[in-house]
Design an enzyme around this catalytic site. Structure first.
Site, PDB file in Angstrom:
ATOM      1  N   ARG A  88       0.834  -1.136  -0.217  1.00 50.38           N
ATOM      2  CA  ARG A  88       0.148   0.235  -0.009  1.00 50.38           C
ATOM      3  C   ARG A  88       0.693   1.101  -0.073  1.00 50.38           C
ATOM      4  O   ARG A  88       0.333   2.440  -0.026  1.00 50.38           O
ATOM      5  CB  ARG A  88      -0.981   0.111   1.254  1.00 50.38           C
ATOM      6  CG  ARG A  88      -1.960  -1.046   1.144  1.00 50.38           C
ATOM      7  CD  ARG A  88      -2.862  -0.945   2.536  1.00 50.38           C
ATOM      8  NE  ARG A  88      -3.730  -1.943   2.681  1.00 50.38           N
ATOM      9  CZ  ARG A  88      -5.051  -1.925   2.099  1.00 50.38           C
ATOM     10  NH1 ARG A  88      -5.512  -0.658   1.716  1.00 50.38           N
ATOM     11  NH2 ARG A  88      -5.921  -2.844   2.209  1.00 50.38           N
ATOM     12  N   ARG A 123     -24.426   1.276  -2.386  1.00 50.74           N
ATOM     13  CA  ARG A 123     -24.480  -0.010  -1.932  1.00 50.74           C
ATOM     14  C   ARG A 123     -25.524   0.046  -0.833  1.00 50.74           C
ATOM     15  O   ARG A 123     -25.326   0.700   0.002  1.00 50.74           O
ATOM     16  CB  ARG A 123     -23.125  -0.647  -1.549  1.00 50.74           C
ATOM     17  CG  ARG A 123     -22.037  -1.116  -2.528  1.00 50.74           C
ATOM     18  CD  ARG A 123     -20.914  -1.134  -2.078  1.00 50.74           C
ATOM     19  NE  ARG A 123     -20.002  -1.659  -2.966  1.00 50.74           N
ATOM     20  CZ  ARG A 123     -18.314  -1.857  -2.679  1.00 50.74           C
ATOM     21  NH1 ARG A 123     -17.993  -1.878  -1.293  1.00 50.74           N
ATOM     22  NH2 ARG A 123     -17.635  -2.100  -3.598  1.00 50.74           N
ATOM     23  N   ARG A 155     -23.370   0.170   4.672  1.00 55.39           N
ATOM     24  CA  ARG A 155     -22.287  -0.125   5.967  1.00 55.39           C
ATOM     25  C   ARG A 155     -21.388   1.129   6.067  1.00 55.39           C
ATOM     26  O   ARG A 155     -21.356   2.155   5.100  1.00 55.39           O
ATOM     27  CB  ARG A 155     -21.300  -1.053   5.184  1.00 55.39           C
ATOM     28  CG  ARG A 155     -21.673  -2.530   4.979  1.00 55.39           C
ATOM     29  CD  ARG A 155     -20.753  -3.343   4.449  1.00 55.39           C
ATOM     30  NE  ARG A 155     -20.153  -3.055   3.341  1.00 55.39           N
ATOM     31  CZ  ARG A 155     -19.159  -3.574   2.621  1.00 55.39           C
ATOM     32  NH1 ARG A 155     -18.999  -4.799   2.843  1.00 55.39           N
ATOM     33  NH2 ARG A 155     -18.727  -3.061   1.767  1.00 55.39           N
TER      34      ARG A 155
END
Length: 212
Positions: A88, A123, A155
């Protein structure tokens, strides 16, 4: 083929990783899964990682890289692998290189920030496990699960503000990896498409030279 898959959160890395894995018959390795597996198995590095997680701290790079290197040396990875979600940052990439891990290609899936915010903030999920999208896979009744009738929810990771913050982190920490790997001549870029199958076709075209 030893491959790193790059892309912003919501760019579709997981889906494409699974398809590359199936086509080339090499394992797709999600860093989080390896960490959890090592912690569950109680390996020395796994226990070290667990101590940081339980203390609410980030697992240090050297522990994460050690766990990944251990996994990459198993028979499961002898014919190649796909690293999804790692490295990352440039220090992680450099550490991977210093440990002698050979990378053949780095595939970056490019999707505009506004498109990612639209994808992720749209979503909706249900406690029964069903998932929807208000634009692409809407439920028959708004905010109600087709399968069980329970209320759908967003979420925390998918909230627009959270997505924007995750994108900022990606651009600051991870995007510089593109230049790092471009200088090595192994960076491949693919434009993420509206249709998953169209993105997959471009991904396979970019990886043609690795086909047996």
């Amino acid at each position: 083929m030893n491959l790193i898959l790059m892309g912003a959160p919501g760019a579709g890395k997981g889906t494409q990783s699974a398809r590359i894995s199936e086509k080339f018959n090499i394992p797709a390795i999600a860093t989080g899964d390896i960490l959890r597996g090592a912690m569950k198995a109680g390996t020395e590095l796994g226990l070290s990682a667990k101590s940081y997680v339980e203390a609410g701290k980030l697992v240090p790079d050297e522990v994460v890289i050690g766990i990944i290197k251990e996994y990459l040396s198993t028979d499961a990875c002898k014919n190649g692998f796909i690293l999804d979600g790692f490295p990352r940052s440039i220090p992680q990439a450099q550490a991977l290189e210093d440990m002698g891990v050979r990378i053949d290609a780095v595939l970056s899936i490019e999707v505009a920030d506004e498109k990612i915010v639209e994808r992720m903030s749209g979503r909706r999920v249900c406690s029964c496990g069903a998932s929807y999208h208000i634009l692409y896979i809407p439920p028959k009744t708004a905010d109600v699960c087709d399968k069980c009738g329970a209320a759908l929810y967003t979420r925390a990771d998918d909230a627009a503000e959270t997505v924007i913050n995750r994108l900022k982190t990606f651009h600051a920490q991870t995007e510089p990896l593109k230049e790092f790997y471009a200088e090595k001549g192994i960076l491949l870029c693919v434009e993420g498409q509206e249709e998953v199958a169209d993105t997959t076709a471009l991904v396979f075209k970019a990886l043609e030279k690795f086909e047996a």
